[in-house]
Design a protein around this motif. Structure first.
Motif, PDB file in Angstrom:
ATOM      1  N   UNK A  60       3.573  10.256   2.000  1.00 35.15           N
ATOM      2  CA  UNK A  60       4.934  11.001   3.561  1.00 35.15           C
ATOM      3  C   UNK A  60       4.066  10.940   4.839  1.00 35.15           C
ATOM      4  N   UNK A  61       2.187  11.475   4.756  1.00 35.19           N
ATOM      5  CA  UNK A  61       1.640  10.689   5.414  1.00 35.19           C
ATOM      6  C   UNK A  61       1.679   9.478   6.298  1.00 35.19           C
ATOM      7  N   UNK A  62       1.043   8.805   5.210  1.00 37.54           N
ATOM      8  CA  UNK A  62       1.631   7.286   4.868  1.00 37.54           C
ATOM      9  C   UNK A  62       2.208   6.748   5.600  1.00 37.54           C
ATOM     10  N   UNK A 101       0.516  -1.529   0.148  1.00 36.47           N
ATOM     11  CA  UNK A 101      -0.515  -0.259   0.084  1.00 36.47           C
ATOM     12  C   UNK A 101       1.202   0.911   0.354  1.00 36.47           C
ATOM     13  N   UNK A 102       0.807   2.161  -1.238  1.00 33.72           N
ATOM     14  CA  UNK A 102       0.609   2.907  -0.998  1.00 33.72           C
ATOM     15  C   UNK A 102       0.493   4.602  -2.098  1.00 33.72           C
ATOM     16  N   UNK A 103       0.728   5.532  -1.851  1.00 38.87           N
ATOM     17  CA  UNK A 103       0.223   6.682  -3.076  1.00 38.87           C
ATOM     18  C   UNK A 103       0.590   7.467  -3.422  1.00 38.87           C
ATOM     19  N   UNK A 104       0.342   7.714  -4.774  1.00 36.99           N
ATOM     20  CA  UNK A 104       1.401   8.037  -6.441  1.00 36.99           C
ATOM     21  C   UNK A 104       1.322   9.825  -5.628  1.00 36.99           C
ATOM     22  N   UNK A 105       0.615  10.502  -4.812  1.00 39.67           N
ATOM     23  CA  UNK A 105       0.765  12.037  -4.438  1.00 39.67           C
ATOM     24  C   UNK A 105       1.692  10.886  -3.132  1.00 39.67           C
ATOM     25  N   UNK A 106       2.484  12.749  -3.399  1.00 39.54           N
ATOM     26  CA  UNK A 106       4.000  13.170  -2.607  1.00 39.54           C
ATOM     27  C   UNK A 106       3.410  13.699  -0.800  1.00 39.54           C
TER      28      UNK A 106
END
Length: 226
Positions: free
Chosen positions: A167-169, A158-163
């Protein structure tokens, strides 16, 4: 002067012409019969005051009320409800409450343990709160040395393409790892956390296998991450 007089005459004539005003009520009806008036008095006093049980009159307004400390009697009532059900008769509940009230005293549950057991919603949560009080439910816990590996497995899925979101994740994931190391994750919860598909929502999607206290601690930790 003559023109002004004509205007006044015309206005007076118009005011007196036309049909009479329509009355909503018949003559004498819908009118106040009391010569002193029919106005409704307006009181400034509040219409509702909380009972003494709902509000401590000795406490200043807005002051937080102290949480009532759970007793062994509370423990007996709560755990009996888990064992025989909320709808059991008083005759069915009474001996079970007595048994668990006595066990609370025998095992010498401290204040934190009593509060935790009294608020537990299932047997696993009771055992998590106080294993010696509920020995029939044996729990296995994740070793602290395993937590970094679990965190990495969650990260890989799990991750996000939005920086900014990423960072929060990462900060939340670090807090999850600390929780694993310090909050006694059960093996069932650890297995759910490292294998679930919705990796960024571990507390929510693994709540069904989380003891109540563990879930509360996780929520508190994640809520503080900014």
């Amino acid at each position: 002067m003559l023109r002004l007089a004509c205007v006044l005459v015309a206005v007076t004539a118009c005011a007196g012409s036309g049909p009479p005003a329509t009355r909503l009520f018949a003559a004498g009806a819908g009118e106040c019969p009391d010569s002193s008036g029919c106005g409704v008095p307006v009181h400034d006093e509040p219409k509702f005051a909380p009972s003494d049980e709902a509000h401590d009159p000795a406490a200043p307004d807005g002051a937080p009320q102290p949480v009532r400390e759970a007793t062994c009697s509370d423990v007996g009532i709560s755990v009996a409800a888990l064992e025989v059900g909320n709808y059991a008769s008083e005759a069915e509940r009474a001996p079970v409450e007595t048994k668990f009230r006595a066990r609370c005293r025998t095992t010498k549950l401290d204040r934190t343990e009593r509060q935790c057991v009294a608020e537990a919603s299932d047997a696993v949560s009771v055992a998590y709160c106080a294993p010696r009080f509920w020995p029939q439910q044996v729990l296995s816990f994740v070793e602290a040395t395993e937590c970094a590996g679990i965190a990495q497995q969650i990260r890989d899925r799990g991750t996000s393409p939005q920086p900014r979101v990423r960072e929060l994740w990462e900060r939340q994931l670090s807090e999850l790892q600390r929780s694993c190391e310090q909050d006694r994750w059960t093996v069932a919860f650890g297995e759910c956390a490292r294998t679930m598909q919705q990796a960024m929502y571990v507390p929510t999607y693994c709540q069904h296998v989380a003891p109540s206290l563990l879930f509360t601690r996780l929520q508190d930790r994640i809520a503080k991450v900014k």
